[in-house]
Design a protein around this motif. Structure first.
Motif, PDB file in Angstrom:
ATOM      1  N   GLN A  14      49.193  17.766 -83.772  1.00 25.25           N
ATOM      2  CA  GLN A  14      49.564  17.970 -82.383  1.00 25.25           C
ATOM      3  C   GLN A  14      51.082  17.832 -82.205  1.00 25.25           C
ATOM      4  O   GLN A  14      51.625  18.219 -81.179  1.00 25.25           O
ATOM      5  CB  GLN A  14      48.864  16.919 -81.509  1.00 25.25           C
ATOM      6  CG  GLN A  14      47.369  17.096 -81.371  1.00 25.25           C
ATOM      7  CD  GLN A  14      47.024  18.147 -80.329  1.00 25.25           C
ATOM      8  OE1 GLN A  14      47.036  19.347 -80.634  1.00 25.25           O
ATOM      9  NE2 GLN A  14      46.745  17.703 -79.133  1.00 25.25           N
ATOM     10  N   LEU A  46      45.396  22.194 -75.160  1.00 27.05           N
ATOM     11  CA  LEU A  46      44.983  21.288 -74.092  1.00 27.05           C
ATOM     12  C   LEU A  46      43.471  21.167 -74.006  1.00 27.05           C
ATOM     13  O   LEU A  46      42.949  20.260 -73.372  1.00 27.05           O
ATOM     14  CB  LEU A  46      45.531  21.787 -72.755  1.00 27.05           C
ATOM     15  CG  LEU A  46      47.043  21.725 -72.616  1.00 27.05           C
ATOM     16  CD1 LEU A  46      47.489  22.425 -71.354  1.00 27.05           C
ATOM     17  CD2 LEU A  46      47.507  20.281 -72.599  1.00 27.05           C
ATOM     18  N   SER A  47      42.801  22.092 -74.641  1.00 27.85           N
ATOM     19  CA  SER A  47      41.345  22.095 -74.543  1.00 27.85           C
ATOM     20  C   SER A  47      40.734  21.123 -75.548  1.00 27.85           C
ATOM     21  O   SER A  47      41.314  20.836 -76.591  1.00 27.85           O
ATOM     22  CB  SER A  47      40.839  23.510 -74.812  1.00 27.85           C
ATOM     23  OG  SER A  47      39.441  23.528 -74.826  1.00 27.85           O
ATOM     24  N   THR A  48      39.583  20.606 -75.199  1.00 28.79           N
ATOM     25  CA  THR A  48      38.904  19.719 -76.149  1.00 28.79           C
ATOM     26  C   THR A  48      38.293  20.527 -77.287  1.00 28.79           C
ATOM     27  O   THR A  48      38.138  20.022 -78.390  1.00 28.79           O
ATOM     28  CB  THR A  48      37.791  18.912 -75.449  1.00 28.79           C
ATOM     29  OG1 THR A  48      37.015  19.793 -74.653  1.00 28.79           O
ATOM     30  CG2 THR A  48      38.387  17.822 -74.591  1.00 28.79           C
ATOM     31  N   TYR A  51      50.151  18.868 -67.527  1.00 27.16           N
ATOM     32  CA  TYR A  51      49.836  19.089 -68.939  1.00 27.16           C
ATOM     33  C   TYR A  51      50.405  17.970 -69.799  1.00 27.16           C
ATOM     34  O   TYR A  51      49.733  17.424 -70.669  1.00 27.16           O
ATOM     35  CB  TYR A  51      50.407  20.431 -69.422  1.00 27.16           C
ATOM     36  CG  TYR A  51      49.796  21.629 -68.746  1.00 27.16           C
ATOM     37  CD1 TYR A  51      48.564  21.541 -68.117  1.00 27.16           C
ATOM     38  CD2 TYR A  51      50.454  22.850 -68.727  1.00 27.16           C
ATOM     39  CE1 TYR A  51      48.008  22.643 -67.484  1.00 27.16           C
ATOM     40  CE2 TYR A  51      49.900  23.948 -68.104  1.00 27.16           C
ATOM     41  CZ  TYR A  51      48.682  23.842 -67.486  1.00 27.16           C
ATOM     42  OH  TYR A  51      48.149  24.921 -66.865  1.00 27.16           O
ATOM     43  N   ALA A  87      48.723  14.666 -69.134  1.00 26.95           N
ATOM     44  CA  ALA A  87      47.358  14.654 -69.654  1.00 26.95           C
ATOM     45  C   ALA A  87      47.326  14.432 -71.159  1.00 26.95           C
ATOM     46  O   ALA A  87      46.342  13.931 -71.702  1.00 26.95           O
ATOM     47  CB  ALA A  87      46.658  15.971 -69.307  1.00 26.95           C
ATOM     48  N   ALA A  88      48.413  14.789 -71.799  1.00 30.38           N
ATOM     49  CA  ALA A  88      48.453  14.636 -73.251  1.00 30.38           C
ATOM     50  C   ALA A  88      48.315  13.167 -73.652  1.00 30.38           C
ATOM     51  O   ALA A  88      47.907  12.857 -74.769  1.00 30.38           O
ATOM     52  CB  ALA A  88      49.757  15.198 -73.807  1.00 30.38           C
ATOM     53  N   ARG A  89      48.619  12.275 -72.746  1.00 32.12           N
ATOM     54  CA  ARG A  89      48.586  10.842 -73.092  1.00 32.12           C
ATOM     55  C   ARG A  89      47.742  10.000 -72.164  1.00 32.12           C
ATOM     56  O   ARG A  89      47.631   8.804 -72.354  1.00 32.12           O
ATOM     57  CB  ARG A  89      50.010  10.292 -73.106  1.00 32.12           C
ATOM     58  CG  ARG A  89      50.771  10.795 -74.286  1.00 32.12           C
ATOM     59  CD  ARG A  89      52.172  10.314 -74.353  1.00 32.12           C
ATOM     60  NE  ARG A  89      52.831  11.086 -75.398  1.00 32.12           N
ATOM     61  CZ  ARG A  89      53.320  12.296 -75.231  1.00 32.12           C
ATOM     62  NH1 ARG A  89      53.249  12.858 -74.057  1.00 32.12           N
ATOM     63  NH2 ARG A  89      53.886  12.935 -76.238  1.00 32.12           N
ATOM     64  N   PRO A 105      43.933   9.806 -70.705  1.00 29.55           N
ATOM     65  CA  PRO A 105      42.575  10.361 -70.744  1.00 29.55           C
ATOM     66  C   PRO A 105      42.042  10.752 -69.368  1.00 29.55           C
ATOM     67  O   PRO A 105      41.370  11.786 -69.233  1.00 29.55           O
ATOM     68  CB  PRO A 105      41.758   9.209 -71.334  1.00 29.55           C
ATOM     69  CG  PRO A 105      42.733   8.386 -72.094  1.00 29.55           C
ATOM     70  CD  PRO A 105      44.024   8.486 -71.334  1.00 29.55           C
ATOM     71  N   ARG A 153      43.503  13.948 -68.555  1.00 32.51           N
ATOM     72  CA  ARG A 153      42.962  15.003 -69.409  1.00 32.51           C
ATOM     73  C   ARG A 153      41.646  15.515 -68.834  1.00 32.51           C
ATOM     74  O   ARG A 153      41.350  16.707 -68.861  1.00 32.51           O
ATOM     75  CB  ARG A 153      42.760  14.488 -70.841  1.00 32.51           C
ATOM     76  CG  ARG A 153      42.533  15.622 -71.798  1.00 32.51           C
ATOM     77  CD  ARG A 153      42.386  15.168 -73.230  1.00 32.51           C
ATOM     78  NE  ARG A 153      43.327  14.110 -73.593  1.00 32.51           N
ATOM     79  CZ  ARG A 153      44.006  14.057 -74.710  1.00 32.51           C
ATOM     80  NH1 ARG A 153      43.869  15.040 -75.588  1.00 32.51           N
ATOM     81  NH2 ARG A 153      44.797  13.063 -74.985  1.00 32.51           N
ATOM     82  N   THR A 172      42.391  17.935 -66.152  1.00 31.03           N
ATOM     83  CA  THR A 172      42.776  19.236 -66.710  1.00 31.03           C
ATOM     84  C   THR A 172      41.565  20.002 -67.220  1.00 31.03           C
ATOM     85  O   THR A 172      41.414  21.204 -66.976  1.00 31.03           O
ATOM     86  CB  THR A 172      43.780  19.025 -67.862  1.00 31.03           C
ATOM     87  OG1 THR A 172      44.843  18.189 -67.411  1.00 31.03           O
ATOM     88  CG2 THR A 172      44.347  20.353 -68.308  1.00 31.03           C
ATOM     89  N   GLN A 173      40.711  19.295 -67.926  1.00 33.62           N
ATOM     90  CA  GLN A 173      39.513  19.928 -68.470  1.00 33.62           C
ATOM     91  C   GLN A 173      38.655  20.535 -67.372  1.00 33.62           C
ATOM     92  O   GLN A 173      38.202  21.671 -67.467  1.00 33.62           O
ATOM     93  CB  GLN A 173      38.693  18.880 -69.244  1.00 33.62           C
ATOM     94  CG  GLN A 173      39.321  18.452 -70.552  1.00 33.62           C
ATOM     95  CD  GLN A 173      39.396  19.590 -71.543  1.00 33.62           C
ATOM     96  OE1 GLN A 173      38.445  20.356 -71.695  1.00 33.62           O
ATOM     97  NE2 GLN A 173      40.522  19.749 -72.185  1.00 33.62           N
TER      98      GLN A 173
END
Lengths: 192, 192
Positions: free
Chosen positions: A114, A173-175, B124, B127-129, B131, B134, B137-138
């Motif tokens: 990442q 960004l997607s799981t 974005y 969200a990277a850090r 949860p 995130r 975003t999901q």
DNA sequence: ACATAATATGTACTCTTGTACATATGGCAC
DNA sequence: GTGCCATATGTACAAGAGTACATATTATGT
């Protein structure tokens, strides 16, 4: 317990001075590590110094400000990323090979850590408010487009560049990131 | 100079208490304004309070932590953006109208203020850090894709979603953003 | 009307941060 | 070899941050 001898500083044993040419370079790399791990907002003089295992004072000696550290770090990141882009596209002999190069670049980018991806997004955000970093971003984009234009017309190059951006960011960004097969499908569909 | 009379606070005239239902909502909106203008890293209790014109203490009363403020703010942003997406695509009667809706969404997004776009990129990164972010975003991405799947097959929806992401981001970061005509060309080319 | 809980307000406290700076030390030019 | 200057090291300081909390005031239920 008082120190047995006349040692004036019982706890503060001064670290031996190290001969360390290239420390400045190491600090820039350490900064990139910290940015990737903690984000720009978590990037501090002290954290970079800790990662690079140098005292805090070394930061202020080598850099006039934290902004300067960030600018140098992002410049290095953009440079190395652009170089890979150039090389892969430069090696392509025709349009089909160029398409393969693009697919490979995106796939590798996603399969890799990442690290690089996070750095790019951090740069985007930082650039939104820092003119110096915006210049870095601009130069990087121009270079990418130029590399694409070796194989595609200007309009296609720009659109393809945007598609690449979207595929990478969206997947990252997607799981469930896209598979190389899905990447291939998307790129080939656009270029068909 | 000691205060002449027994007045204990010569300078600190206490502000009149305001009846302010919905202050919590206003604070979340103020947070979005601050995030857009100064970035997440520049978003502080004090700055949000200043923008909303409330005392600092009001922040800690309405929110347990700054993280909570950010989470609520980004949730609201994602929700309102997704709603527009849903509406525009829901109003389309066929695939051609859906394509027009997508083109319109991107164009409007870019022509509008940088506000929403910056917010998205900030999300974005955050969200990277985080949860919790995130998850926001999901959910947002899932909803976008679902809206697209009302008119396109699943593979096309995902690819188109990525293309939209790339066109918006790429254009927004560029000094010469794409024109609506260029946006149209890119989308139609992909969907042709 | 009154009590009470909800909300508003102001301020203090502690921690972290960027930065400046005094001091130490060893590589290198001569 | 020797002196100087680049570099290394440790520390201090002011500013700003998140958060806690004491206090004040109003809405609301009874």
């Amino acid at each position: 317990m008082a120190p047995p001898t006349g040692a004036p500083r019982p706890t503060t044993a001064r670290r031996p001075r190290r001969h360390d040419p290239g420390r400045r370079d190491r600090l820039i790399d350490a900064a990139l590590t910290v940015i990737a791990e903690r984000g720009v907002s978590g990037t501090t003089h002290r954290e970079i110094a800790r990662v690079a295992d140098v005292p805090l004072g070394s930061m202020t000696y080598h850099f006039a400000s934290l902004e300067e550290v960030l600018a140098e770090a992002f410049t290095r990141h953009a440079e190395s990323t652009a170089r890979v882009f150039d090389e892969r596209l430069g090696a392509a002999r025709d349009r089909a090979e160029a398409a393969e190069a693009v697919i490979g670049l995106i796939s590798d980018h996603l399969l890799g850590s990442q690290h690089d991806l996070v750095l790019s997004v951090e740069l985007y955000v930082a650039a939104a408010r820092n003119p110096a970093l915006r210049a870095v971003t601009q130069a990087w984009m121009a270079r990418s487009r130029q590399a694409l234009e070796r194989h595609f017309d200007a309009v296609t190059a720009r659109e393809l560049d945007a598609l690449i951006e979207g595929l990478v960011l969206h997947s990252a960004l997607s799981t469930d990131p896209m598979t190389p097969g899905q990447i291939r499908h998307a790129v080939e569909r656009f270029l068909r």
